[in-house]
Write a protein that holds these residues in place. Structure first.
Motif, mmCIF file in Angstrom:
data_model
loop_
_atom_site.group_PDB
_atom_site.id
_atom_site.type_symbol
_atom_site.label_atom_id
_atom_site.label_comp_id
_atom_site.label_asym_id
_atom_site.label_seq_id
_atom_site.Cartn_x
_atom_site.Cartn_y
_atom_site.Cartn_z
ATOM 1 N N TYR A 1 5.070 -56.314 -14.935
ATOM 2 C CA TYR A 1 6.304 -56.895 -14.581
ATOM 3 C C TYR A 1 6.706 -58.052 -16.137
ATOM 4 N N ASP A 2 7.564 -57.679 -16.278
ATOM 5 C CA ASP A 2 8.088 -58.716 -18.192
ATOM 6 C C ASP A 2 7.395 -60.125 -17.936
ATOM 7 N N ILE A 3 7.676 -60.767 -17.198
ATOM 8 C CA ILE A 3 6.613 -62.077 -16.711
ATOM 9 C C ILE A 3 5.861 -62.906 -16.000
ATOM 10 N N VAL A 4 4.476 -63.089 -16.026
ATOM 11 C CA VAL A 4 4.258 -63.239 -14.634
ATOM 12 C C VAL A 4 3.861 -64.773 -15.126
ATOM 13 N N PHE A 5 3.919 -65.307 -13.783
ATOM 14 C CA PHE A 5 3.960 -66.911 -14.355
ATOM 15 C C PHE A 5 2.471 -67.113 -13.401
ATOM 16 N N MET A 6 1.724 -68.661 -13.844
ATOM 17 C CA MET A 6 0.440 -69.160 -13.060
ATOM 18 C C MET A 6 0.280 -70.143 -13.248
ATOM 19 N N ILE A 7 1.172 -71.543 -11.697
ATOM 20 C CA ILE A 7 1.860 -72.293 -12.235
ATOM 21 C C ILE A 7 0.646 -73.292 -11.552
ATOM 22 N N GLU A 8 -0.298 -73.760 -12.151
ATOM 23 C CA GLU A 8 -0.961 -74.770 -11.175
ATOM 24 C C GLU A 8 -1.503 -74.084 -10.678
ATOM 25 N N ILE A 9 -2.202 -72.937 -10.575
ATOM 26 C CA ILE A 9 -3.342 -72.431 -10.333
ATOM 27 C C ILE A 9 -4.678 -72.351 -10.702
ATOM 28 N N LYS B 1 4.005 -55.637 -18.592
ATOM 29 C CA LYS B 1 3.984 -55.336 -19.789
ATOM 30 C C LYS B 1 4.227 -55.543 -21.809
ATOM 31 N N PRO B 2 3.497 -54.501 -21.539
ATOM 32 C CA PRO B 2 3.323 -55.047 -23.515
ATOM 33 C C PRO B 2 4.444 -55.872 -24.517
ATOM 34 N N ASP B 3 4.783 -55.946 -23.895
ATOM 35 C CA ASP B 3 6.271 -57.149 -24.826
ATOM 36 C C ASP B 3 6.244 -58.450 -24.163
ATOM 37 N N GLY B 4 5.558 -58.093 -22.747
ATOM 38 C CA GLY B 4 5.815 -59.321 -21.563
ATOM 39 C C GLY B 4 4.838 -60.828 -21.525
ATOM 40 N N LYS B 5 5.634 -61.859 -21.409
ATOM 41 C CA LYS B 5 4.782 -63.323 -21.076
ATOM 42 C C LYS B 5 3.999 -63.033 -20.407
ATOM 43 N N LEU B 6 3.011 -63.781 -20.540
ATOM 44 C CA LEU B 6 2.474 -64.895 -19.529
ATOM 45 C C LEU B 6 2.248 -66.098 -19.325
ATOM 46 N N ILE B 7 2.588 -67.172 -18.242
ATOM 47 C CA ILE B 7 2.969 -68.044 -18.598
ATOM 48 C C ILE B 7 2.269 -68.679 -17.701
ATOM 49 N N ILE B 8 0.668 -69.979 -18.417
ATOM 50 C CA ILE B 8 0.491 -70.804 -17.303
ATOM 51 C C ILE B 8 0.602 -71.878 -17.799
ATOM 52 N N MET B 9 0.548 -73.456 -16.788
ATOM 53 C CA MET B 9 0.497 -74.456 -16.689
ATOM 54 C C MET B 9 -1.060 -74.879 -15.731
ATOM 55 N N THR B 10 -1.396 -76.066 -16.688
ATOM 56 C CA THR B 10 -2.120 -76.374 -15.368
ATOM 57 C C THR B 10 -1.771 -78.111 -15.467
ATOM 58 N N PRO B 11 -2.594 -78.905 -14.712
ATOM 59 C CA PRO B 11 -1.862 -80.578 -14.670
ATOM 60 C C PRO B 11 -2.005 -81.270 -15.941
ATOM 61 N N ASN B 12 -1.707 -82.552 -16.115
ATOM 62 C CA ASN B 12 -1.869 -82.869 -17.350
ATOM 63 C C ASN B 12 -3.299 -83.273 -17.749
ATOM 64 N N TYR B 13 -3.139 -84.153 -18.998
ATOM 65 C CA TYR B 13 -3.766 -84.564 -19.627
ATOM 66 C C TYR B 13 -5.218 -85.253 -18.807
ATOM 67 N N GLN B 14 -4.823 -86.320 -18.126
ATOM 68 C CA GLN B 14 -5.155 -87.549 -17.238
ATOM 69 C C GLN B 14 -6.349 -86.768 -15.950
ATOM 70 N N TYR B 15 -5.141 -85.551 -16.042
ATOM 71 C CA TYR B 15 -6.145 -85.008 -13.774
ATOM 72 C C TYR B 15 -7.347 -84.272 -14.934
ATOM 73 N N GLU B 16 -7.370 -83.796 -15.987
ATOM 74 C CA GLU B 16 -8.431 -82.928 -17.291
ATOM 75 C C GLU B 16 -9.083 -84.022 -17.406
ATOM 76 N N LYS B 17 -8.610 -85.275 -18.089
ATOM 77 C CA LYS B 17 -10.270 -86.104 -18.173
ATOM 78 C C LYS B 17 -10.531 -86.776 -17.261
ATOM 79 N N ILE B 18 -10.023 -86.813 -16.132
ATOM 80 C CA ILE B 18 -10.691 -87.873 -15.156
ATOM 81 C C ILE B 18 -11.016 -87.322 -13.941
ATOM 82 N N LEU B 19 -10.713 -86.348 -12.756
ATOM 83 C CA LEU B 19 -10.725 -85.228 -11.973
ATOM 84 C C LEU B 19 -11.849 -83.550 -12.753
ATOM 85 N N SER B 20 -11.422 -83.195 -13.795
ATOM 86 C CA SER B 20 -11.981 -81.877 -14.510
ATOM 87 C C SER B 20 -13.214 -82.534 -14.314
#
Length: 174
Positions: free
Chosen positions: A115-123, A144-163
């Motif tokens: 894959y050129d791009i792999v997404f992990m969006i809020e998982i 792929k060697p020149d590919g992108k891994l794009i990871i997104m996680t919940p916002n700061y408040q989520y991480e500060k309070i719920l995590s």
């Protein structure tokens, strides 16, 4: 001994159609009004024409849809059968051959492409640490060697309070 995973049954049809972020857009004009998290993911991805894309934990597969509409070939996997039941049927018939959504878990899915791009969006916050290690090892082999891994996680408040609460209760993603 098999590792414990979060039961996919908790991610049922009601979750994807009434609770999972982006459901309002999915129910309405999702094609012209993508949820902000998908807009941001697409910005980070850059041009998609001719790219091979993987969306891990694809949910309703909106991102698969948006990528194919922008010229990519895309696979979305989600370990919830209810998610896959809500997927790429909205794509115009001529584009459906460029999109696939399948029930699967990143650590055990048998990938046949790179894959050129792999997404992990809020998982990531839904996964145990051992699952994340397994996922990143698999991604290392399919990106792929020149590919992108794009990871997104919940916002700061989520991480500060719920995590911290998740850590205390030993809920996945700590």
């Amino acid at each position: 001994v098999p590792q414990k995973i979060v039961d996919p049954a908790i991610y049922d049809k009601d979750y994807f159609l009434r609770d999972n972020e982006g459901w309002r857009e999915w129910e309405g004009e999702f094609e012209t009004n993508p949820h902000p998290k998908f807009k941001r993911a697409l910005e980070l991805a850059g041009p998609l024409d001719g790219k091979n894309v993987l969306d891990i934990g694809c949910g309703r597969a909106e991102l698969v849809y948006y990528c194919v509409k922008r010229g990519a070939t895309a696979l979305g996997i989600d370990y919830s059968p209810a998610a896959i039941a809500e997927t790429v049927d909205r794509l115009p018939q001529p584009l459906r051959s460029y999109a696939k959504a399948a029930v699967g878990e990143i650590g055990t899915y048998d990938f046949t492409d790179r894959y050129d791009i792999v997404f992990m969006i809020e998982i990531a916050e839904h996964m145990y640490d051992w699952q994340l290690r397994e996922a990143f090892e698999k991604i290392r082999n399919i990106l792929k060697p020149d590919g992108k891994l794009i990871i997104m996680t919940p916002n700061y408040q989520y991480e500060k309070i719920l995590s911290p609460l998740k850590r205390i209760l030993n809920i996945p993603g700590n």
